[in-house]
Scaffold this active site. Structure first.
Site, PDB file in Angstrom:
ATOM      1  N   VAL A   1     -54.606 -21.718  18.130  1.00 36.88           N
ATOM      2  CA  VAL A   1     -55.463 -22.832  18.563  1.00 36.88           C
ATOM      3  C   VAL A   1     -55.574 -23.889  17.459  1.00 36.88           C
ATOM      4  O   VAL A   1     -55.461 -25.089  17.728  1.00 36.88           O
ATOM      5  CB  VAL A   1     -56.869 -22.326  18.969  1.00 36.88           C
ATOM      6  CG1 VAL A   1     -57.747 -23.486  19.413  1.00 36.88           C
ATOM      7  CG2 VAL A   1     -56.753 -21.302  20.095  1.00 36.88           C
TER       8      VAL A   1
ATOM      9  N   LYS B   1     -65.931 -16.918  21.010  1.00 35.96           N
ATOM     10  CA  LYS B   1     -66.927 -16.357  21.927  1.00 35.96           C
ATOM     11  C   LYS B   1     -67.652 -15.158  21.324  1.00 35.96           C
ATOM     12  O   LYS B   1     -68.815 -14.914  21.638  1.00 35.96           O
ATOM     13  CB  LYS B   1     -66.281 -15.963  23.256  1.00 35.96           C
ATOM     14  CG  LYS B   1     -65.451 -14.724  23.272  1.00 35.96           C
ATOM     15  CD  LYS B   1     -63.958 -14.757  23.020  1.00 35.96           C
ATOM     16  CE  LYS B   1     -63.208 -16.000  22.944  1.00 35.96           C
ATOM     17  NZ  LYS B   1     -61.753 -15.855  23.064  1.00 35.96           N
TER      18      LYS B   1
ATOM     19  N   GLU C   1     -67.470 -25.434  23.657  1.00 36.86           N
ATOM     20  CA  GLU C   1     -66.877 -25.503  25.002  1.00 36.86           C
ATOM     21  C   GLU C   1     -65.667 -24.584  25.141  1.00 36.86           C
ATOM     22  O   GLU C   1     -65.458 -23.956  26.182  1.00 36.86           O
ATOM     23  CB  GLU C   1     -66.475 -26.953  25.308  1.00 36.86           C
ATOM     24  CG  GLU C   1     -65.911 -27.192  26.686  1.00 36.86           C
ATOM     25  CD  GLU C   1     -66.883 -26.804  27.796  1.00 36.86           C
ATOM     26  OE1 GLU C   1     -67.882 -27.492  27.971  1.00 36.86           O
ATOM     27  OE2 GLU C   1     -66.620 -25.792  28.500  1.00 36.86           O
TER      28      GLU C   1
ATOM     29  N   GLY D   1     -61.232 -21.310  28.135  1.00 38.68           N
ATOM     30  CA  GLY D   1     -60.177 -22.134  27.528  1.00 38.68           C
ATOM     31  C   GLY D   1     -60.387 -23.609  27.803  1.00 38.68           C
ATOM     32  O   GLY D   1     -61.350 -24.214  27.344  1.00 38.68           O
TER      33      GLY D   1
ATOM     34  N   ILE E   1     -61.186 -25.078  30.636  1.00 40.07           N
ATOM     35  CA  ILE E   1     -62.112 -25.414  31.731  1.00 40.07           C
ATOM     36  C   ILE E   1     -63.448 -25.889  31.166  1.00 40.07           C
ATOM     37  O   ILE E   1     -64.047 -25.197  30.349  1.00 40.07           O
ATOM     38  CB  ILE E   1     -62.404 -24.181  32.626  1.00 40.07           C
ATOM     39  CG1 ILE E   1     -61.126 -23.571  33.161  1.00 40.07           C
ATOM     40  CG2 ILE E   1     -63.349 -24.542  33.758  1.00 40.07           C
ATOM     41  CD1 ILE E   1     -61.366 -22.267  33.922  1.00 40.07           C
TER      42      ILE E   1
ATOM     43  N   GLY F   1     -49.361 -16.440  23.158  1.00 39.58           N
ATOM     44  CA  GLY F   1     -50.562 -16.887  22.427  1.00 39.58           C
ATOM     45  C   GLY F   1     -51.850 -16.736  23.197  1.00 39.58           C
ATOM     46  O   GLY F   1     -52.870 -17.297  22.818  1.00 39.58           O
TER      47      GLY F   1
ATOM     48  N   GLU G   1     -55.993 -11.887  22.214  1.00 41.50           N
ATOM     49  CA  GLU G   1     -56.754 -11.860  20.973  1.00 41.50           C
ATOM     50  C   GLU G   1     -55.960 -11.092  19.918  1.00 41.50           C
ATOM     51  O   GLU G   1     -55.035 -10.339  20.247  1.00 41.50           O
ATOM     52  CB  GLU G   1     -58.099 -11.165  21.199  1.00 41.50           C
ATOM     53  CG  GLU G   1     -59.030 -11.920  22.124  1.00 41.50           C
ATOM     54  CD  GLU G   1     -59.373 -13.310  21.607  1.00 41.50           C
ATOM     55  OE1 GLU G   1     -59.808 -13.434  20.454  1.00 41.50           O
ATOM     56  OE2 GLU G   1     -59.198 -14.280  22.364  1.00 41.50           O
TER      57      GLU G   1
ATOM     58  N   LYS H   1     -67.807 -13.525  26.722  1.00 37.30           N
ATOM     59  CA  LYS H   1     -67.871 -14.809  27.435  1.00 37.30           C
ATOM     60  C   LYS H   1     -68.988 -14.791  28.484  1.00 37.30           C
ATOM     61  O   LYS H   1     -69.716 -15.776  28.651  1.00 37.30           O
ATOM     62  CB  LYS H   1     -66.521 -15.110  28.085  1.00 37.30           C
ATOM     63  CG  LYS H   1     -65.425 -15.424  27.076  1.00 37.30           C
ATOM     64  CD  LYS H   1     -64.054 -15.444  27.731  1.00 37.30           C
ATOM     65  CE  LYS H   1     -62.968 -15.838  26.764  1.00 37.30           C
ATOM     66  NZ  LYS H   1     -61.615 -15.620  27.292  1.00 37.30           N
TER      67      LYS H   1
END
Ligand code: NAP
Ligand code: HSE
Length: 438
Positions: free
Chosen positions: A22, A111, A135, A140, A142, A193, A196, A211
């Site tokens: 990320v 998270k 966010e 991801g 959304i 990717g 985790e 989450k």
């Protein structure tokens, strides 16, 4: 956008903690957009902290930017926004809290830390009059944290039902459609990717549980500790479960759900669930995530999109960075609005059950199982029987029940396991109730 330590006089300095899947996509997105043309306030990537500065990366930021010293971000006066993309509870918690106390805004995709320490971190942010945005931590790409925080505040949220782990949804979809092997698909998800660092976080439902806890805190203004969430992963799901579920009109998904039963009761659960083929949730496939929110005023809302992966997650992270860079930095978190719910135990959950047994193919087997279920007050709605060996000594027995209480079903299950004619109870999957919602 400046990429060196020399920030423009008016630029907002950004420091990254983590430059992995990320983090690299966030750095690329920041660099590929000329912020000074598209935005009022330009951004400058000041520093990126990693474990191993010598590792070959998909983006080359140069030695003046990449470092293994977290203080290069936390203590750096040129950094106004810290972006935490390392993952895990520690040291992420320490780095985020130190940054907030140093007066820096923070954006995170983590998270786990937002589930376990989010309340504490949001309080520190409020006390220091800075923002903490997260966010990307759920769903991801959304947008779901924003709507729950802002747009839906007029509602009493009645339920959240979601597919919020891309890796397991990717695996279950490949098992359902291609009969693929669990380990092969997991390896593919890791190479893309999605997974985790420790894949058990995905496969055993921890990621979805973190989450769900984050969503429940926002939706119900209450702490939803992980101990209060029933959690099961997908390891026991076999490709034959998809075949049998299909014959009965269902598919199987890892569902995360939180339901308020009355003014003060809240049941939160993560487990594989049979989903009727005709509801939209059944068609959420691959790495897609979906969150269905039911509010008393708005009714049912549906959020769907890519739930994992570098660029979709970067979309949410960079969105948070840009929002902070353009806002005044006032944190709207207010713990006074918290109203505690009672956590309803999973034992009180009521649903239909799909049960798959390997049984001796002899007279009386079904009657024995039916008697145990009947004694527990559970009635059967459908039965499938398939011979599994050529001599017809064993059979797969699939039983669909009418709605039953979890505690009764668990009592029945422990007795069924002890029946001589039952060789193995292979799977027990809850059927998600969509009655009246099709
Ligand atoms: P990742 O590829 O494993 O990257 C983690 C990065 O953090 C690496 O650059 C690593 O350094 C660095 N790091 C880890 N521990 C560190 C420490 N103690 N000190 C300094 N640097 C450290 O992870 P990721 O997939 O990008 O995920 C990052 C976060 O985003 C996690 O919270 C994850 O849950 C969340 N997220 C991920 C996705 C996704 O699709 N991948 C989607 C949504 C949210 P090295 O590179 O030197 O090892
Ligand atoms: N491992 C997570 C998933 C990444 O598969 O959904 C997104 O949080």
């Amino acid at each position: 956008m400046g990429v060196s330590g020399q920030t423009n006089v008016s630029a907002v300095g950004v420091g990254l903690l983590g430059l992995g899947v990320v983090g690299s996509a966030v750095a690329k997105a920041l660099l590929s957009r000329d912020q000074s043309k598209e935005r009022k306030i330009p951004l400058a990537l000041v520093s990126a902290v990693v474990r191993d500065p010598n590792k070959l990366r998909s983006i080359d930021l140069g030695q003046s930017i990449v470092t293994d010293d977290p203080q290069a971000v936390i203590d750096n006066n040129s950094v106004s926004i810290v972006v935490e993309l390392m993952g895990g509870e520690n040291p992420a918690f320490d780095y985020i809290s130190s940054s907030l106390k140093a007066g820096k805004h923070v954006v995170t995709a983590n998270k786990e830390v937002m589930c376990k320490r989010g309340n504490e971190l949001l309080r520190i942010a409020a006390d220091n009059n800075v923002e903490l945005k997260y966010e990307a931590s759920v769903g991801g790409g959304i947008p779901i944290i924003g709507p729950l925080t802002n747009d839906l505040v007029a509602n009493r949220i009645q339920s959240i039902r979601a597919i919020i782990n891309g890796t397991t949804n990717f695996i279950l979809t490949k098992m359902a459609y291609e009969g693929a092997d669990f380990d092969d698909v997991l390896a593919e998800a890791q190479s893309l990717g999605y997974a985790e660092a420790d894949p058990t976080a995905d496969v055993d439902g921890f990621d979805a549980m973190y989450k769900l806890s984050v969503l429940a805190r926002l939706a119900y203004h209450t702490e939803m500790p992980v101990e209060g969430i029933h959690r099961e992963g997908i390891r026991d799901i076999h490709s034959k479960d998809f075949r049998y579920a299909g014959e009965l009109g269902f598919t199987i998904k890892l569902l995360a759900a939180a339901q308020a039963s009355d003014e003060s009761g809240l049941l939160a659960r993560v487990h594989p669930a049979l989903i009727p083929l005709e509801v939209p949730m059944a068609s959420v496939n691959g790495v897609l995530n979906a969150v269905e929110v039911e509010g008393d005023l708005v009714g049912s809302l549906w959020f769907q999109g890519p739930g994992a992966g570098a660029e979709p997650t970067a979309s949410a992270v960079v969105g948070d960075i840009l929002k902070i860079s353009e806002s005044s930095g006032i944190n709207s978190y207010d713990s006074a609005t918290f109203a505690p719910f009672n956590i309803i135990p999973m034992n009180d959950h009521v649903c239909q059950y799909y049960m798959r047994l390997t049984a001796s193919d002899q007279p009386g087997v079904l009657a024995n199982v039916a008697r145990v279920l009947g004694d527990a007050g559970i009635s059967i709605s459908a039965v499938l029987q398939k011979d599994t060996d050529i001599e017809k000594t064993q059979a797969d027995l699939v039983i669909m029940t009418h709605p039953a209480r979890e505690a009764n079903m668990q009592t029945a299950v422990s007795l069924i396991r002890k029946l001589e004619t039952v060789i193995q109870l292979d799977n027990l999957i809850r059927v998600e109730n969509y009655a009246g919602r099709l």
